[in-house]
Design a protein around this motif. Structure first.
Motif, short mmCIF file in Angstrom:
data_model
loop_
_atom_site.label_atom_id
_atom_site.label_comp_id
_atom_site.label_asym_id
_atom_site.label_seq_id
_atom_site.Cartn_x
_atom_site.Cartn_y
_atom_site.Cartn_z
N GLU A 1 -4.23 8.69 9.99
CA GLU A 1 -5.07 7.62 9.44
C GLU A 1 -4.48 7.08 8.15
O GLU A 1 -4.47 5.86 7.92
N ASP B 1 -2.31 2.80 7.21
CA ASP B 1 -2.59 1.78 6.20
C ASP B 1 -1.48 1.69 5.15
O ASP B 1 -1.67 1.12 4.08
N ARG C 1 2.11 0.14 8.66
CA ARG C 1 2.10 -1.31 8.66
C ARG C 1 3.48 -1.88 9.03
O ARG C 1 4.49 -1.22 8.83
N HIS D 1 0.85 -1.18 0.00
CA HIS D 1 0.00 0.00 0.00
C HIS D 1 0.89 1.24 0.00
O HIS D 1 1.72 1.41 0.90
#
Length: 275
Positions: A191, A195, A226, A145
């Protein structure tokens, strides 16, 4: 013979062909591939990494680099005439210039490959080298990601293009008003970081500093990412602006090691475009 003005000129197949050539160059193959060839390079004095790797890349493959400032292409003489004259002696043309339209005009009339070494619109070789570096150190870089913290500029646009070609999960985080068109945006940087596997940044223009200050990537922010996440700020970066001092000093920072393969990637681009 192929030009490289945008990553879309490569496509998925071409990107992997450049990767293959870079692997072979790293193994010591193609040592004299440019023997007897001449590359004409147009670079400003401020260029560091891109100029060094292209100039050294040509010379170490046996070629002869000839360097000019980009202002040489801004004379009254029409670019189609410049391209045709250079075609008598040049086998490659590498250009760093703000205006991509100038490169497009050169490429339209050049009998030899024209390679984009950065414009205000995009920076294909820079992102290509990052992708190659990731392909070597990540289990599956295409499943990672990607988070881009920065404004709509040449780096962000090229990451967006790469994401489209390779079907990458790609999100931008920025203040309102600086979004890339057609890209998912997360306005909360914490936020967004939570991810992310690969966090990429771009320099802040002076007039954007205050707007972007809450989006600085710090070591604490990377801790929310992550497991195994990497921080890849686009150089030249400024400590205390897009990245904090502690983030650069942290294990997340991959900037230097990412660029260690830049020479092989630039050489691979040269060979790919030469056919």
């Amino acid at each position: 013979m192929k030009h490289l003005l945008r990553l879309s000129d490569l496509g998925e197949k071409g990107i992997y062909e450049v990767f293959r050539l870079a692997d072979e160059l790293g193994e010591g193959k193609h040592r004299d591939a440019l023997r007897g060839k001449t590359a004409v390079l147009f670079f400003p004095s401020t260029s560091l990494r891109t100029r060094v790797t292209f100039e050294k890349g040509v010379a170490s493959l046996g070629g002869h680099p000839i360097l000019f400032p980009p202002e040489t292409l801004e004379k009254k003489e029409e670019l189609k005439d410049v391209a045709r004259y250079l075609g008598n002696w040049a086998d490659l043309i590498v250009v760093r210039h703000r205006d991509i339209r100038l490169l497009e005009e050169l490429a339209a009339h050049s009998p030899c490959p024209v390679i984009n070494a950065m414009t205000d619109e995009n920076h294909p070789c820079e992102i290509l080298s990052d992708l190659y570096a990731l392909s070597r150190i990540r289990k599956d870089f295409r499943s990672d990601h990607y988070l881009f913290c920065g404004e709509e500029g040449n780096i962000g646009r090229t990451w967006k293009e790469a994401a489209g070609i390779l079907n990458l999960s790609f999100v931008q985080s920025c203040p309102p008003g600086f979004e890339l068109d057609g890209i998912k945006v997360c306005y909360d940087p914490d936020e967004a970081a939570a991810d992310a596997d690969i966090v990429c940044t771009d320099a802040w223009p002076p007039e954007r500093r205050e707007a972007f200050r809450p989006w600085q990537i710090t070591s604490a922010r990377m801790e929310h990412a992550r497991p195994g996440a990497l921080l890849n700020p686009c150089p030249p970066f400024t400590r205390g602006e897009e990245v904090s001092e502690d983030a650069v000093a942290s294990p997340y920072f991959a900037g230097y090691s990412f660029k260690s393969c830049l020479l092989e990637v630039q050489q691979a681009v040269l060979l790919y475009c030469m056919g």
